[in-house]
Design an enzyme around this catalytic site. Structure first.
Site, PDB file in Angstrom:
ATOM      1  N   LYS A  35      24.914  38.139  41.101  1.00 53.03           N
ATOM      2  CA  LYS A  35      25.960  37.183  40.751  1.00 53.03           C
ATOM      3  C   LYS A  35      25.292  35.833  40.539  1.00 53.03           C
ATOM      4  CE  LYS A  35      30.228  35.059  42.250  1.00 53.03           C
ATOM      5  NZ  LYS A  35      31.327  35.043  43.220  1.00 53.03           N
TER       6      LYS A  35
ATOM      7  N   ARG B  53      38.235  29.460  38.981  1.00 53.53           N
ATOM      8  CA  ARG B  53      38.402  28.460  40.044  1.00 53.53           C
ATOM      9  C   ARG B  53      39.671  27.644  39.815  1.00 53.53           C
ATOM     10  NH1 ARG B  53      31.971  26.783  40.563  1.00 53.53           N
ATOM     11  NH2 ARG B  53      31.265  28.900  41.057  1.00 53.53           N
TER      12      ARG B  53
ATOM     13  N   LYS C 147      27.032  26.148  44.020  1.00 54.05           N
ATOM     14  CA  LYS C 147      26.779  27.404  44.734  1.00 54.05           C
ATOM     15  C   LYS C 147      25.353  27.913  44.535  1.00 54.05           C
ATOM     16  CE  LYS C 147      31.681  28.811  44.894  1.00 54.05           C
ATOM     17  NZ  LYS C 147      32.630  29.952  44.843  1.00 54.05           N
TER      18      LYS C 147
ATOM     19  N   GLU D 190      17.507  42.044  44.441  1.00 50.22           N
ATOM     20  CA  GLU D 190      18.840  42.147  45.055  1.00 50.22           C
ATOM     21  C   GLU D 190      19.356  43.591  44.984  1.00 50.22           C
ATOM     22  OE1 GLU D 190      20.580  40.121  46.743  1.00 50.22           O
ATOM     23  OE2 GLU D 190      19.988  38.076  46.263  1.00 50.22           O
TER      24      GLU D 190
ATOM     25  N   LYS E 253      27.247  39.909  37.229  1.00 49.36           N
ATOM     26  CA  LYS E 253      28.299  38.951  36.912  1.00 49.36           C
ATOM     27  C   LYS E 253      27.707  37.606  36.581  1.00 49.36           C
ATOM     28  CE  LYS E 253      32.148  36.782  39.224  1.00 49.36           C
ATOM     29  NZ  LYS E 253      32.815  36.550  40.466  1.00 49.36           N
TER      30      LYS E 253
ATOM     31  N   SER F 195      36.093  35.064  33.835  1.00 51.33           N
ATOM     32  CA  SER F 195      37.160  34.205  33.320  1.00 51.33           C
ATOM     33  C   SER F 195      36.741  33.354  32.120  1.00 51.33           C
ATOM     34  CB  SER F 195      37.680  33.314  34.444  1.00 51.33           C
ATOM     35  OG  SER F 195      36.624  32.545  35.001  1.00 51.33           O
TER      36      SER F 195
ATOM     37  N   TYR G   8      39.630  40.829  32.318  1.00 49.39           N
ATOM     38  CA  TYR G   8      41.004  40.325  32.148  1.00 49.39           C
ATOM     39  C   TYR G   8      41.620  40.867  30.863  1.00 49.39           C
ATOM     40  CZ  TYR G   8      39.273  37.325  35.798  1.00 49.39           C
ATOM     41  OH  TYR G   8      38.714  36.884  36.975  1.00 49.39           O
TER      42      TYR G   8
HETATM   43  C1  PBG Z   1      34.161  33.858  44.409  1.00 47.49           C
HETATM   44  C2  PBG Z   1      34.428  34.545  43.128  1.00 47.49           C
HETATM   45  C3  PBG Z   1      34.324  33.932  41.882  1.00 47.49           C
HETATM   46  C4  PBG Z   1      34.683  34.873  40.930  1.00 47.49           C
HETATM   47  C5  PBG Z   1      35.010  36.052  41.604  1.00 47.49           C
HETATM   48  N1  PBG Z   1      34.829  35.826  42.982  1.00 47.49           N
HETATM   49  C6  PBG Z   1      34.002  32.535  41.512  1.00 47.49           C
HETATM   50  C7  PBG Z   1      32.915  31.817  42.172  1.00 47.49           C
HETATM   51  O1  PBG Z   1      31.919  32.385  42.619  1.00 47.49           O
HETATM   52  O2  PBG Z   1      33.059  30.601  42.258  1.00 47.49           O
HETATM   53  C8  PBG Z   1      34.716  34.592  39.465  1.00 47.49           C
HETATM   54  C9  PBG Z   1      35.447  35.519  38.581  1.00 47.49           C
HETATM   55  C10 PBG Z   1      35.725  34.984  37.233  1.00 47.49           C
HETATM   56  O3  PBG Z   1      35.249  33.916  36.817  1.00 47.49           O
HETATM   57  O4  PBG Z   1      36.473  35.663  36.521  1.00 47.49           O
HETATM   58  N2  PBG Z   1      33.939  34.580  45.533  1.00 47.49           N
END
Ligand code: PBG
Length: 339
Positions: free
Chosen positions: A211, A221, A233, A249, A264, A290, A329
């Protein structure tokens, strides 16, 4: 008539006797269908859903046209309508008001809180679906981080205890797949132990293995109002510059007992999907996040691209790269277009 090629390289290659012609395999739709290597199916999808408190309440995420936050009663209806379209896999995220958030994500263990309560309702009403849940502190954290914050730092090991309790609480509500999205070190192993100790050997773990610290999460968010209150992050999510680190990982998550590995975001990380698929034996999932959704929707709304064709091409590319499972989505609208 003899066609004479004027390209200098053609001097060495007589086009009139050319025997190998890849275009023969593209000459009709039926032949193209015969040789097609990849296909996106509705059964490949996990559809992410956003849950809010209240009743009869539904609000569209501004930066994600067509995607809504639903109260429990309406999320049940939404799941039912997706099932009619052949979607049977869902991942539910809670969107909570600030008053439910604190430093230690207490709300994540609240059995009567909207998340755990609704998970139980969903599984009771639709036992046949795959219910995936999210393990990370950010939806419940007043700091907006995935881990516990102490003196301005995200502390790894104390977070693990919170995450493993969260995972067990979700398993108790009927979760089929636990999705740790936090990127703390060691969390897959710790969660696996906690689940097994609590008698949930059958509950799976889909690890957010690679990720990345990505700007593509912006609209999510917005949906959850979960942006970090300070900093970013980058001390736990991966650097977008790195590919080899994803294998590191992946090795750890496999050894710690993950059942699926996830990459991701998806689109900008197709190479990582491919690498994980080729170098591990676990099924690989990709999260078409997203921001990827938002870009397609925005350009589509402006008439700058053919939205549906671009959508289908993106989903196909994710499959072609090696993802067996796609969190997207687009799941519902893709399914609607199949019918
Ligand atoms: C956080 C989390 C995130 C997403 C899924 N779980 C965002 C982040 O790490 O800030 C993002 C999913 C998306 O953007 O569709 N635990």
């Amino acid at each position: 008539m003899t066609w004479v090629c004027s390209e200098p390289s053609c001097q060495f290659y007589n086009v009139n006797t050319m025997q190998i012609r890849p275009r023969r395999n593209r000459k009709s739709e039926t032949i193209r269908a015969l040789i097609r290597e990849n296909k996106v199916s509705v059964s490949d999808f996990i559809f992410p859903l956003f849950l809010i408190e209240g009743k009869q309440s539904k609000s569209e995420v501004t930066s994600m046209p067509g995607i809504f936050r639903y109260s429990a009663d309406l999320i049940l209806k939404e799941i039912e309508s997706c099932m009619k379209l052949g979607i049977f896999n869902f991942c539910v995220f809670p969107s909570l008001p600030d008053k439910r958030k604190d430093k230690i994500a207490s709300e994540s263990l609240n059995k009567n809180g909207v998340y755990l309560k609704t998970l139980r309702q969903i599984k009771k009403q639709f036992p046949e679906i795959t219910l995936m849940t999210d393990v990370a502190m950010d939806p419940y954290s007043s700091d907006g981080h995935d881990g516990l914050v102490q003196n301005g730092r995200i502390v790894n090991d104390p977070t693990l205890k919170i995450l493993s309790r969260m995972a067990v609480a979700q398993a108790e509500c009927g979760a089929d797949i636990i999705g740790p999205s936090d990127m703390m070190d060691g969390r897959v192993g710790v969660i696996r132990n906690a689940l097994d100790k609590a008698g949930f050997e059958e509950v799976s773990i889909m690890s957010y293995t690679a990720k990345y610290a990505s700007a593509f999460y912006g609209p999510f968010r917005d949906a959850l109002d979960s942006a970090p209150k300070f900093g970013d992050k980058k001390t736990y999510q991966m650097d977008p510059a790195n590919a080899k680190e994803a294998l590191r990982e992946a090795k750890l998550d496999s050894e710690e007992g993950a059942d699926f590995l996830m990459v991701k975001p998806a689109m900008a990380y197709l190479d990582v999907i491919k690498s994980l698929n080729e170098n591990t034996t676990l099924p690989v999932a990709a999260y078409n996040v997203s921001g990827e959704y938002a870009m397609v929707k925005a350009a589509g709304a402006k008439g700058w691209i053919d939205e549906k064709k671009v959508r289908d091409e993106i989903l196909l590319s994710i499959k072609r790269a090696g993802a067996k499972i796609i969190l997207t989505y687009f799941a519902k609208e893709f399914a609607l277009d199949q019918n």
